[in-house]
Design an enzyme around this catalytic site. Sequence first.
Site, PDB file in Angstrom:
ATOM      1  N   ASP A  83       0.843  -1.186   0.000  1.00  0.00           N
ATOM      2  CA  ASP A  83       0.000   0.000   0.000  1.00  0.00           C
ATOM      3  C   ASP A  83       0.882   1.241   0.000  1.00  0.00           C
ATOM      4  O   ASP A  83       2.067   1.185   0.341  1.00  0.00           O
ATOM      5  CB  ASP A  83      -0.907   0.001   1.231  1.00  0.00           C
ATOM      6  CG  ASP A  83      -2.210   0.750   1.017  1.00  0.00           C
ATOM      7  OD1 ASP A  83      -2.290   1.536   0.054  1.00  0.00           O
ATOM      8  OD2 ASP A  83      -3.146   0.563   1.814  1.00  0.00           O
ATOM      9  N   ASP A  86       0.145   8.609   2.646  1.00  0.00           N
ATOM     10  CA  ASP A  86       0.098  10.046   2.412  1.00  0.00           C
ATOM     11  C   ASP A  86       1.301  10.737   3.052  1.00  0.00           C
ATOM     12  O   ASP A  86       1.786  11.737   2.535  1.00  0.00           O
ATOM     13  CB  ASP A  86      -1.207  10.622   2.963  1.00  0.00           C
ATOM     14  CG  ASP A  86      -2.412  10.048   2.234  1.00  0.00           C
ATOM     15  OD1 ASP A  86      -2.468  10.197   0.997  1.00  0.00           O
ATOM     16  OD2 ASP A  86      -3.277   9.448   2.886  1.00  0.00           O
ATOM     17  N   LYS A  96      -2.520   7.720   6.544  1.00  0.00           N
ATOM     18  CA  LYS A  96      -3.203   7.192   5.380  1.00  0.00           C
ATOM     19  C   LYS A  96      -4.663   7.632   5.421  1.00  0.00           C
ATOM     20  O   LYS A  96      -5.140   8.097   6.443  1.00  0.00           O
ATOM     21  CB  LYS A  96      -3.115   5.655   5.344  1.00  0.00           C
ATOM     22  CG  LYS A  96      -1.696   5.160   5.035  1.00  0.00           C
ATOM     23  CD  LYS A  96      -1.615   3.638   5.009  1.00  0.00           C
ATOM     24  CE  LYS A  96      -2.583   2.986   4.073  1.00  0.00           C
ATOM     25  NZ  LYS A  96      -2.471   3.482   2.675  1.00  0.00           N
ATOM     26  N   GLU A 105      -8.095  -0.461   4.551  1.00  0.00           N
ATOM     27  CA  GLU A 105      -6.644  -0.608   4.434  1.00  0.00           C
ATOM     28  C   GLU A 105      -6.041  -1.109   5.734  1.00  0.00           C
ATOM     29  O   GLU A 105      -5.145  -1.963   5.732  1.00  0.00           O
ATOM     30  CB  GLU A 105      -6.020   0.732   4.036  1.00  0.00           C
ATOM     31  CG  GLU A 105      -6.304   1.132   2.601  1.00  0.00           C
ATOM     32  CD  GLU A 105      -5.852   2.541   2.270  1.00  0.00           C
ATOM     33  OE1 GLU A 105      -5.580   2.806   1.095  1.00  0.00           O
ATOM     34  OE2 GLU A 105      -5.789   3.379   3.193  1.00  0.00           O
TER      35      GLU A 105
END
Length: 237
Positions: A83, A86, A96, A105
Site C-alpha cells: 500500500d 500520504d 493514510k 486498508e
Amino acid sequence: MNADDLKLRAAEAALDLVKPQMKLGLGTGSTAAKFIDLLGARAKSGLDVLCVPTSETTRAQAEAVGLRLTTLEDEPFLDLAIDGADELDRQLRLIKGGGGALLREKIVAAASERMVVIADSSKLVGTIGAFPLPVEVTRFGIRVTHNMIHALAGEAGCRGEITLRRASDGKPFVTENGNLILDCAFGEIGQPELLAEIFSLIPGIVDHGLFLGIADTAFIAGESGVTEITAPEQDEG
C-alpha cells in the site's frame, strides 16, 4: 524524473517480494495502482497469486488487469499487503486515508503477515502531520465527535482546523463503509501514539489514519534510487 516515475520505481521494488501462491492485500491510491498494474502484467506471464482489494476502485482495477480476487471472509490470513501512504516518517509511522479507504486498508494490513509501503520521497517527512489526518466517524453525533476531537487532541499537542470532507459535488464524502471523514489539519503530530490513544476514547470515531506499528518495510523512491526502510524493533515489554 517525475512523481509518477518515482512511484513506479517504488512499486517495482515491492514486486520483487511477491512469490507464487501468495495471498496479497492490495492498497488504494495512485502508488498502489502502479503496483497493481505491474502485478497484473506478471500474472499474465504466469504468476499465480490471490488478492484482497481495499476498495471498490482497487477491485475494479485488479479485475481489469486479470488478477484473481477473494475476500477476507474466505481468506482471513494474508502473506503480504502492499500500500501507499500520504505521509510517513523513518519509524514507519504513517498517515493514510487521503483516498478514503483507511479502515479497509488497516483491516487488510492487520490481516497480513507483513505490510510493505511504497512511496515517492516527497512522502517521507521528519514529523508526520502536514497532511491533514483523516478520521472516519459515524454520522450519528458527528458534531459531538467533532467537538471531542477538538477538545481532546490538544492533550497530544494537536490543534488545528477540523473539516468535514466533501465529494466533488459538494456533498459530504461517504466512505464505502457508510461513514463520514473529518480531516484534521494539526500540522506536526509530535506524539502520534498519544493521539491514537486519545482517539480510542471518543466513541464516534470508527478509525483514524494513523498507522502505528503496522508497517514493516517501506520502499521510498527518490532521484538517486530506491531506499528501503525497516521498522524499528518493538519493545517486548
